[in-house]
Design a protein around this motif. Structure first.
Motif, PDB file in Angstrom:
ATOM      1  N   TYR A  41      90.546  56.702   7.586  1.00 30.81           N
ATOM      2  CA  TYR A  41      91.729  57.578   7.579  1.00 30.81           C
ATOM      3  C   TYR A  41      91.291  59.042   7.631  1.00 30.81           C
ATOM      4  O   TYR A  41      91.837  59.826   8.413  1.00 30.81           O
ATOM      5  CB  TYR A  41      92.583  57.323   6.329  1.00 30.81           C
ATOM      6  N   HIS A  93      99.424  56.896   0.736  1.00 30.00           N
ATOM      7  CA  HIS A  93     100.563  56.545   1.594  1.00 30.00           C
ATOM      8  C   HIS A  93     100.132  56.378   3.050  1.00 30.00           C
ATOM      9  O   HIS A  93     100.625  55.478   3.742  1.00 30.00           O
ATOM     10  CB  HIS A  93     101.676  57.588   1.456  1.00 30.00           C
ATOM     11  N   GLY A  94      99.216  57.233   3.506  1.00 29.38           N
ATOM     12  CA  GLY A  94      98.749  57.137   4.888  1.00 29.38           C
ATOM     13  C   GLY A  94      97.992  55.853   5.160  1.00 29.38           C
ATOM     14  O   GLY A  94      98.216  55.191   6.172  1.00 29.38           O
ATOM     15  N   CYS A  95      97.100  55.487   4.238  1.00 29.62           N
ATOM     16  CA  CYS A  95      96.318  54.249   4.427  1.00 29.62           C
ATOM     17  C   CYS A  95      97.215  53.020   4.411  1.00 29.62           C
ATOM     18  O   CYS A  95      97.023  52.099   5.203  1.00 29.62           O
ATOM     19  CB  CYS A  95      95.239  54.135   3.360  1.00 29.62           C
ATOM     20  N   ALA A 108     100.555  52.949   5.071  1.00 28.31           N
ATOM     21  CA  ALA A 108     101.449  52.974   6.236  1.00 28.31           C
ATOM     22  C   ALA A 108     100.719  52.612   7.527  1.00 28.31           C
ATOM     23  O   ALA A 108     101.289  51.980   8.413  1.00 28.31           O
ATOM     24  CB  ALA A 108     102.094  54.353   6.364  1.00 28.31           C
ATOM     25  N   GLU A 109      99.455  53.012   7.631  1.00 30.97           N
ATOM     26  CA  GLU A 109      98.695  52.796   8.869  1.00 30.97           C
ATOM     27  C   GLU A 109      97.655  51.690   8.730  1.00 30.97           C
ATOM     28  O   GLU A 109      96.726  51.620   9.532  1.00 30.97           O
ATOM     29  CB  GLU A 109      97.985  54.093   9.259  1.00 30.97           C
ATOM     30  N   ALA A 110      97.789  50.852   7.733  1.00 29.92           N
ATOM     31  CA  ALA A 110      96.756  49.844   7.456  1.00 29.92           C
ATOM     32  C   ALA A 110      96.411  49.007   8.685  1.00 29.92           C
ATOM     33  O   ALA A 110      95.225  48.767   8.962  1.00 29.92           O
ATOM     34  CB  ALA A 110      97.177  48.951   6.299  1.00 29.92           C
ATOM     35  N   LYS A 156      89.978  59.975  11.006  1.00 27.33           N
ATOM     36  CA  LYS A 156      91.042  60.058  12.009  1.00 27.33           C
ATOM     37  C   LYS A 156      91.949  61.272  11.801  1.00 27.33           C
ATOM     38  O   LYS A 156      92.322  61.937  12.772  1.00 27.33           O
ATOM     39  CB  LYS A 156      91.874  58.772  11.966  1.00 27.33           C
ATOM     40  N   HIS A 157      92.295  61.570  10.554  1.00 27.95           N
ATOM     41  CA  HIS A 157      93.336  62.562  10.303  1.00 27.95           C
ATOM     42  C   HIS A 157      92.881  63.867   9.651  1.00 27.95           C
ATOM     43  O   HIS A 157      93.588  64.865   9.758  1.00 27.95           O
ATOM     44  CB  HIS A 157      94.428  61.961   9.402  1.00 27.95           C
ATOM     45  N   ASP A 175      96.690  49.747  11.908  1.00 21.88           N
ATOM     46  CA  ASP A 175      95.952  50.555  12.885  1.00 21.88           C
ATOM     47  C   ASP A 175      94.544  50.871  12.399  1.00 21.88           C
ATOM     48  O   ASP A 175      93.587  50.833  13.174  1.00 21.88           O
ATOM     49  CB  ASP A 175      96.694  51.865  13.173  1.00 21.88           C
ATOM     50  N   LEU A 176      94.414  51.197  11.114  1.00 19.15           N
ATOM     51  CA  LEU A 176      93.103  51.505  10.558  1.00 19.15           C
ATOM     52  C   LEU A 176      92.207  50.259  10.574  1.00 19.15           C
ATOM     53  O   LEU A 176      91.020  50.349  10.895  1.00 19.15           O
ATOM     54  CB  LEU A 176      93.236  52.069   9.142  1.00 19.15           C
ATOM     55  N   ASP A 177      92.793  49.112  10.246  1.00 20.90           N
ATOM     56  CA  ASP A 177      92.030  47.862  10.309  1.00 20.90           C
ATOM     57  C   ASP A 177      91.569  47.562  11.735  1.00 20.90           C
ATOM     58  O   ASP A 177      90.469  47.053  11.945  1.00 20.90           O
ATOM     59  CB  ASP A 177      92.840  46.693   9.755  1.00 20.90           C
TER      60      ASP A 177
END
Length: 165
Positions: free
Chosen positions: A108, A71-73, A75-77, A111-112, A79-81
């Protein structure tokens, strides 16, 4: 007659046992499969998670870590990209979906998941790339995440490099 010239039967060689996979490793493996599906089809994260929860052996994974990764990857795709874009040699959309998913998980965690040492996060991503990716994809993943770690965890990376010097 002497048995000095007779050959003794060879002893069976001990088989190397591979260590049991940790719950977190299993959660990463399932998460990369989910991210692969998401990258190819755009399927909803909840539907992917529900499908993967039916996977045989899901009960052996760290379900909280799986949920955080998947879910984190997703949702934040974006930003992560953007974090990955600094260190990849092409657009992330042009990466193989396996390597893209592995890189998303790696960045991810960098970062987290501060409780996971950066070297462990990189190594786990490399192992995923070896298991699921192309022949030399793990080398690419290693290089990109090593550079990303310097951006995301500069103090930890500098401390590690200082201990080597």
């Amino acid at each position: 007659m002497s048995d000095a010239g007779e050959k003794k039967p060879a002893r069976p060689t001990a088989q190397r046992r591979t260590p049991a996979k940790s719950q977190r490793r299993r959660s990463r493996e399932l998460a990369v499969q989910g991210l692969y599906e998401w990258l190819l089809s755009g399927t909803d994260a909840a539907a992917i998670a529900a499908h993967l929860r039916e996977h045989e052996g899901f009960d052996k994974c760290d379900s909280a870590h799986f949920d955080a990764l998947l879910h984190g990857c997703i949702a934040e795709a974006a930003d992560l990209d953007a974090l990955l874009a600094r260190h990849v040699d092409r657009k992330t959309t042009e990466l193989s979906p396996v390597e893209h998913g592995v890189l998303l998980i790696g960045v991810y965690e960098l970062k987290h998941c501060i409780d996971i040492p950066y070297k462990v996060a990189i190594n786990e991503a490399v192992e995923l790339a070896k298991s699921f990716g192309g022949t030399d994809g793990h080398k690419y993943v290693n290089g990109v995440l090593d550079k990303s770690a310097a951006d995301l965890r500069p103090a930890e990376v500098q401390a590690m490099r200082a201990t080597r010097a």
